[in-house]
Enzyme design. Structure first.
Site, short mmCIF file in Angstrom:
data_model
loop_
_atom_site.label_atom_id
_atom_site.label_comp_id
_atom_site.label_asym_id
_atom_site.label_seq_id
_atom_site.Cartn_x
_atom_site.Cartn_y
_atom_site.Cartn_z
N TYR A 61 0.85 -1.19 0.00
CA TYR A 61 0.00 0.00 0.00
C TYR A 61 0.88 1.24 0.00
O TYR A 61 1.86 1.31 0.74
CB TYR A 61 -0.88 0.03 1.26
CG TYR A 61 -2.34 -0.16 0.92
CD1 TYR A 61 -2.98 0.70 0.03
CD2 TYR A 61 -3.07 -1.22 1.46
CE1 TYR A 61 -4.30 0.51 -0.31
CE2 TYR A 61 -4.40 -1.41 1.12
CZ TYR A 61 -5.01 -0.54 0.23
OH TYR A 61 -6.31 -0.72 -0.12
N GLU A 63 -0.51 4.84 -0.51
CA GLU A 63 -1.32 6.04 -0.76
C GLU A 63 -0.45 7.28 -0.56
O GLU A 63 0.35 7.34 0.37
CB GLU A 63 -2.53 6.06 0.17
CG GLU A 63 -3.59 5.07 -0.28
CD GLU A 63 -4.78 5.00 0.64
OE1 GLU A 63 -4.89 5.82 1.56
OE2 GLU A 63 -5.60 4.09 0.43
N LYS A 237 -1.88 0.91 -25.02
CA LYS A 237 -2.23 0.86 -26.45
C LYS A 237 -0.93 0.95 -27.26
O LYS A 237 -0.11 0.05 -27.17
CB LYS A 237 -3.21 1.98 -26.78
CG LYS A 237 -4.55 1.84 -26.02
CD LYS A 237 -5.56 2.85 -26.48
CE LYS A 237 -6.92 2.64 -25.84
NZ LYS A 237 -7.03 3.31 -24.52
N1 DSN Z 1 -11.89 1.06 -25.28
C1 DSN Z 1 -10.76 1.72 -25.86
C2 DSN Z 1 -10.66 1.52 -27.32
O1 DSN Z 1 -10.86 0.39 -27.74
O2 DSN Z 1 -10.37 2.44 -28.06
C3 DSN Z 1 -10.72 3.16 -25.53
O3 DSN Z 1 -10.63 3.31 -24.17
#
Ligand code: DSN
Length: 442
Positions: A61, A63, A237
């Protein structure tokens, strides 16, 4: 297995402790190995990222912030968080402050809004139906429930943003925040112009760069820094890190802009962002995920990563060309980024049907509304196709041509089971040639 004592289980492998769950995890490994992943928001993490996330930092933890925690014993997790902060700021020159704790992109966005806005304030973001995101003002999301939303969209015909139209709308609406960024917009965004529009009406510019963060880090898309006041991203991403978020901001707003936001009367923007993340939106940070973010940010600064991003964009253009040549319609005519929006109605199917047909041959995409879609969102006229994951596997020009061919063949040959089996075999053959980095083969 009968669980009698935790002691005996302490060192037992997951496969023994929970075989039922393990089978699902193994199934997912096989799925990732043998299917072509074209979901634009997905990627494969390298082993070092996975390793960091699987460490005992999960036990802690912490915080608060490095050096200012509400718990003892934080000396090592402080190192991890500081590394993540330093690397995030180094990767995006012009960023003045970062908080690396958001558990997700949606929570990063919530923290961004709550740092400066009050309930009922006006926001303007790209409509979800035109490629925006749920958290940019959709009525089913907190952003649409808590704020007065005035969405902007792309232009009919060109299907791209008309910045003059956005400016006219902003002058009329006078939002407290202009939201920029998208999850299904294939074209370059002009952050400098968007900042001029926002600041011209006394509004904060908030950029959600989640989809294109990797491209920005590699210098392949103009940066929102130093134009935007607040910038969020996910880390999983194009950035190829663990699932999670980051919030960047200026150290503070200019005095003229700041005067509009009562929440900033006695604090800086950077301090407001930190407070908004914790204790505003979250409790304890996920220190194992923050460690994995630090690794991903280290890797994203390498020449190899930049080259992969360049190939991701090049692959998207090649795949778009391959699809277009075979009769699919590309929204806006093509792509400048890692993704494209494909109108599949000229091929005689809806987005939902295309998603299912492609899944049946081992190609994973998501159905997606296209601008001015005649179909409802759960049917949709399009699919969203992205190249980050296949590029991470090492695929290039000839695979992009072939994948375009296979996508159209799977849709065109939908009534022909022999064609379907042939396409599925071709997909497996491509997958066999390009193992997933970071994924054990057995
Ligand atoms: N759900 C994501 C996407 O597929 O673009 C965005 O947060």
């Amino acid at each position: 297995m009968t669980v009698t004592t935790s002691r005996g289980l302490a060192w037992a492998p997951l496969a023994e402790v929970d075989p039922e769950l393990w089978m699902a995890i193994e199934g997912e490994r096989e799925r990732q190995r043998w299917k072509l992943e074209l979901i634009a928001s997905e990627n494969y993490v390298f082993r070092a990222v996975m390793e960091a996330q699987g460490t005992w930092l999960t036990n802690k933890y912490a915080e608060g912030l490095p050096g200012k925690r509400y718990y003892g014993g934080c000396e090592y997790v402080d190192v991890a968080e500081r590394l993540a902060q330093e690397r995030a700021l180094a990767l995006f020159p012009g960023a003045e402050h970062v908080n690396v704790q958001p558990h997700s992109g949606a929570q990063a966005n919530m923290a961004a809004y709550l740092a400066v806005l009050d309930h009922g304030d006006r926001i303007m973001g790209l409509s979800l139906a035109h490629g925006g995101h749920l958290t940019h003002g959709s009525p089913v999301n907190f952003s649409g429930k808590w704020f007065e939303v005035h969405s902007y969209g792309v232009e009919p015909g060109s299907e791209v943003l008309d910045y003059d139209a956005v400016e006219r709308a902003a002058r009329e609406v006078r939002p407290a925040m202009l939201v920029a960024g998208a999850s299904a917009y294939p074209r370059t965004l002009d952050f400098e112009r968007l900042a001029a529009i926002a600041h011209g009406v006394g509004a904060v510019l908030f950029v959600d760069m989640a989809h294109i963060a990797g491209l920005i880090a590699a210098g392949l898309h103009p940066s929102p820094f130093p134009h935007a006041d607040i910038v969020t991203t996910t880390t999983h991403k194009t950035l190829r890190g663990p699932r999670g978020g980051l919030v960047f901001s200026r150290a503070d707003l200019s005095p003229e802009l700041k005067a509009r936001y009562p929440k900033l009367a006695k604090t800086t923007l950077a301090a407001a962002i930190d407070k908004s993340v914790f204790p505003g939106v979250q409790g304890g940070p996920l220190m194992h995920v923050i460690a994995a973010k630090a690794v991903a940010l280290l890797l994203a600064a390498t020449p190899e990563y930049r080259e992969d991003q360049r190939r991701t964009v090049q692959n998207a253009q090649l795949l778009a060309a391959s699809l277009r040549e075979r009769g699919a319609r590309l929204v806006s005519g093509g792509t400048d980024t890692h993704l494209m929006l494909v109108d599949v109605t000229p091929l005689g199917v809806t987005g939902r049907e295309a998603e299912a047909l492609l899944d049946a041959v081992g190609i994973t995409v998501n159905k997606n509304a296209i601008p001015f879609d005649a179909n409802p969102p759960n049917i949709a006229s399009g699919i969203r196709v992205g190249t980050p994951a296949v590029t991470t596997r090492g695929m290039g020009a000839s695979e992009m041509r072939e994948i375009g061919e296979l996508i159209v063949a799977a849709i065109a040959g939908r009534a022909d089971p022999v064609a379907r089996d042939r396409i599925a075999d071709a997909v497996r053959e491509i997958c066999a040639r390009f193992p997933v980095p970071g994924l054990p083969e057995t």
